[in-house]
Design a protein around this motif. Sequence first.
Motif, PDB file in Angstrom:
ATOM      1  N   ILE A 108       0.806  -1.215   0.000  1.00  0.00           N
ATOM      2  CA  ILE A 108       0.000   0.000   0.000  1.00  0.00           C
ATOM      3  C   ILE A 108       0.845   1.275   0.000  1.00  0.00           C
ATOM      4  CG2 ILE A 108      -1.667   1.359   1.326  1.00  0.00           C
ATOM      5  CD1 ILE A 108      -2.907  -0.929  -0.224  1.00  0.00           C
ATOM      6  N   PRO A 109       1.908   1.403   0.822  1.00  0.00           N
ATOM      7  CA  PRO A 109       2.694   2.652   0.776  1.00  0.00           C
ATOM      8  C   PRO A 109       3.290   2.928  -0.596  1.00  0.00           C
ATOM      9  CG  PRO A 109       3.197   1.410   2.771  1.00  0.00           C
ATOM     10  CD  PRO A 109       2.384   0.503   1.898  1.00  0.00           C
ATOM     11  N   GLY A 110       3.939   1.914  -1.178  1.00  0.00           N
ATOM     12  CA  GLY A 110       4.536   2.109  -2.493  1.00  0.00           C
ATOM     13  C   GLY A 110       3.496   2.342  -3.565  1.00  0.00           C
ATOM     14  N   LEU A 111       2.398   1.603  -3.491  1.00  0.00           N
ATOM     15  CA  LEU A 111       1.326   1.739  -4.480  1.00  0.00           C
ATOM     16  C   LEU A 111       0.709   3.130  -4.412  1.00  0.00           C
ATOM     17  CD1 LEU A 111      -0.416   0.343  -6.640  1.00  0.00           C
ATOM     18  CD2 LEU A 111      -1.912  -0.455  -4.786  1.00  0.00           C
ATOM     19  N   THR A 112       0.494   3.651  -3.212  1.00  0.00           N
ATOM     20  CA  THR A 112      -0.073   4.990  -3.048  1.00  0.00           C
ATOM     21  C   THR A 112       0.819   6.039  -3.701  1.00  0.00           C
ATOM     22  OG1 THR A 112      -1.101   4.333  -0.956  1.00  0.00           O
ATOM     23  CG2 THR A 112      -0.887   6.695  -1.379  1.00  0.00           C
ATOM     24  N   GLY A 113       2.122   5.971  -3.398  1.00  0.00           N
ATOM     25  CA  GLY A 113       3.048   6.923  -3.986  1.00  0.00           C
ATOM     26  C   GLY A 113       3.104   6.813  -5.502  1.00  0.00           C
ATOM     27  N   SER A 140       8.593   8.644   1.448  1.00  0.00           N
ATOM     28  CA  SER A 140       9.920   8.232   0.982  1.00  0.00           C
ATOM     29  C   SER A 140       9.880   7.710  -0.447  1.00  0.00           C
ATOM     30  CB  SER A 140      10.505   7.171   1.917  1.00  0.00           C
ATOM     31  OG  SER A 140       9.681   6.011   1.967  1.00  0.00           O
ATOM     32  N   VAL A 141       8.762   7.095  -0.837  1.00  0.00           N
ATOM     33  CA  VAL A 141       8.602   6.637  -2.219  1.00  0.00           C
ATOM     34  C   VAL A 141       8.485   7.832  -3.159  1.00  0.00           C
ATOM     35  CG1 VAL A 141       7.036   5.455  -3.804  1.00  0.00           C
ATOM     36  CG2 VAL A 141       7.596   4.411  -1.614  1.00  0.00           C
ATOM     37  N   LYS A 152      13.823  18.983  -7.928  1.00  0.00           N
ATOM     38  CA  LYS A 152      14.435  19.373  -6.657  1.00  0.00           C
ATOM     39  C   LYS A 152      13.457  18.988  -5.558  1.00  0.00           C
ATOM     40  CE  LYS A 152      15.721  23.405  -3.869  1.00  0.00           C
ATOM     41  NZ  LYS A 152      15.857  24.887  -3.845  1.00  0.00           N
ATOM     42  N   VAL A 153      13.943  18.316  -4.515  1.00  0.00           N
ATOM     43  CA  VAL A 153      13.067  17.800  -3.461  1.00  0.00           C
ATOM     44  C   VAL A 153      13.370  18.467  -2.133  1.00  0.00           C
ATOM     45  CG1 VAL A 153      12.370  15.783  -2.141  1.00  0.00           C
ATOM     46  CG2 VAL A 153      12.796  15.569  -4.596  1.00  0.00           C
ATOM     47  N   ILE A 154      12.341  19.063  -1.542  1.00  0.00           N
ATOM     48  CA  ILE A 154      12.375  19.540  -0.161  1.00  0.00           C
ATOM     49  C   ILE A 154      11.499  18.594   0.639  1.00  0.00           C
ATOM     50  CG2 ILE A 154      11.890  21.454   1.412  1.00  0.00           C
ATOM     51  CD1 ILE A 154      11.948  23.312  -1.059  1.00  0.00           C
ATOM     52  N   ALA A 155      11.972  18.113   1.774  1.00  0.00           N
ATOM     53  CA  ALA A 155      11.200  17.161   2.576  1.00  0.00           C
ATOM     54  C   ALA A 155      11.261  17.529   4.047  1.00  0.00           C
ATOM     55  CB  ALA A 155      11.721  15.738   2.369  1.00  0.00           C
ATOM     56  N   SER A 156      10.126  17.417   4.714  1.00  0.00           N
ATOM     57  CA  SER A 156      10.078  17.618   6.164  1.00  0.00           C
ATOM     58  C   SER A 156       9.955  16.270   6.857  1.00  0.00           C
ATOM     59  CB  SER A 156       8.889  18.507   6.546  1.00  0.00           C
ATOM     60  OG  SER A 156       7.663  17.883   6.200  1.00  0.00           O
ATOM     61  N   TYR A 165      18.106   9.747   7.026  1.00  0.00           N
ATOM     62  CA  TYR A 165      17.522   8.721   6.155  1.00  0.00           C
ATOM     63  C   TYR A 165      17.068   9.322   4.830  1.00  0.00           C
ATOM     64  CZ  TYR A 165      13.963   5.641   4.188  1.00  0.00           C
ATOM     65  OH  TYR A 165      13.210   4.892   3.317  1.00  0.00           O
ATOM     66  N   VAL A 166      16.333  10.423   4.889  1.00  0.00           N
ATOM     67  CA  VAL A 166      15.804  11.010   3.660  1.00  0.00           C
ATOM     68  C   VAL A 166      16.926  11.631   2.826  1.00  0.00           C
ATOM     69  CG1 VAL A 166      14.160  12.681   2.702  1.00  0.00           C
ATOM     70  CG2 VAL A 166      13.538  11.317   4.692  1.00  0.00           C
TER      71      VAL A 166
END
Length: 267
Positions: A108-113, A140-141, A152-156, A165-166
Motif C-alpha cells: 500500500i505505501p509504495g502503491l499509493t506513492g 519516501s517513495v 528538486k526535493v524539499i522534505a520535512s 535517512y531522507v
Amino acid sequence: MRERMRDPSIDSYTTTFTVGAPHVSGIIGPGLVVVLRSEIEGIQPGDYMYGQTPWEAYTVQPYFEGRVAFDPKEWAPHTFDMDSLALQVVPDPKGLYPLSKYMSLLGIPGLTGFLGFNSLVEAKTGDTIFVSSGASGVGSVVVQFAKLEGLKVIASVGSDAKVEYVRSLSADVVFNYKKESYESVLQRHGPVHVFWDNVGGEALDAALEVLVPMSRAIICWASSSDSTPPEKRFRLKNSYLIMKKRLDVRGFTIPEFIHQYFDKFME
C-alpha cells in the motif's frame, strides 16, 4: 483500515466494516497470501497474491464473512467498495527481495506513492516539490520518484535520524520541523511547484505561501489532524491564496487509479 471502523452513518470515501458481523477470521485488510488450492483458471498453487483478505492462517477467497453487501444507491456518491479490491497475482521474488516488501514498497505505501505521482504530479525536470512527512512509507517513495524525474526535493521529517535517512534517498533539502519551522525553510528554498502533503495543518498552510501561481497541492493524508478532535485542529490562515494563486488542491485515494496503474506498478 481505521476509516472503515467509523459509524456507517458517516459518509466517507470507502465502505465500512459490517457492524455486528461475525468476524471469526479477524480484521480484513491488505495482505499477501500463497495459494494452496485453486478452482479458478489462471491461478495456480504456489502463486503469491496481494489484496484485501482476512488476516488468518488459512483463508478461502473470495471471503464472505464481514463483506459489505454493496449497493451504490445506499452509499454517498463516489463511495468505493473496499471489498472489491480482490486478490491479484503478484510476482514470486524467488529470493531477490523479501516477501515483506509487499507490505511496504510493493504494498500500500509504495502503491499509493506510485499511483499519485504518476496520475497527479505533472512536474517537469527542474521543478521543486515539497514532500511533507518525507520519511514515511508513502513520502519516501515520492521522494525517490521525484528525484528520478529530475525534480528538486524539499522534505520535512520529525527527527534527526529521519533527516539522515531522507538525505540518503538523495533529497536536496531535508529538515526536522520540530527544530526549524516550515515557513523559514520553505521561504529559503522555494518557490515550490508541487506540494505532496501527508500532514496537513501547518505544513499545508506554509506550502500555500510558497507555491507558485497555477501550481498544485496533492493531498494524500492529513496525519496532523486525523486523530485530533475538531476543536483542536489547526485552522488554515492562508486558504485565501488558493483563489489568488489559482491553485489546484487535489485529494486522492488508491481506488481512483488502481485499475489503471496496478499492472504497471507490478512490472
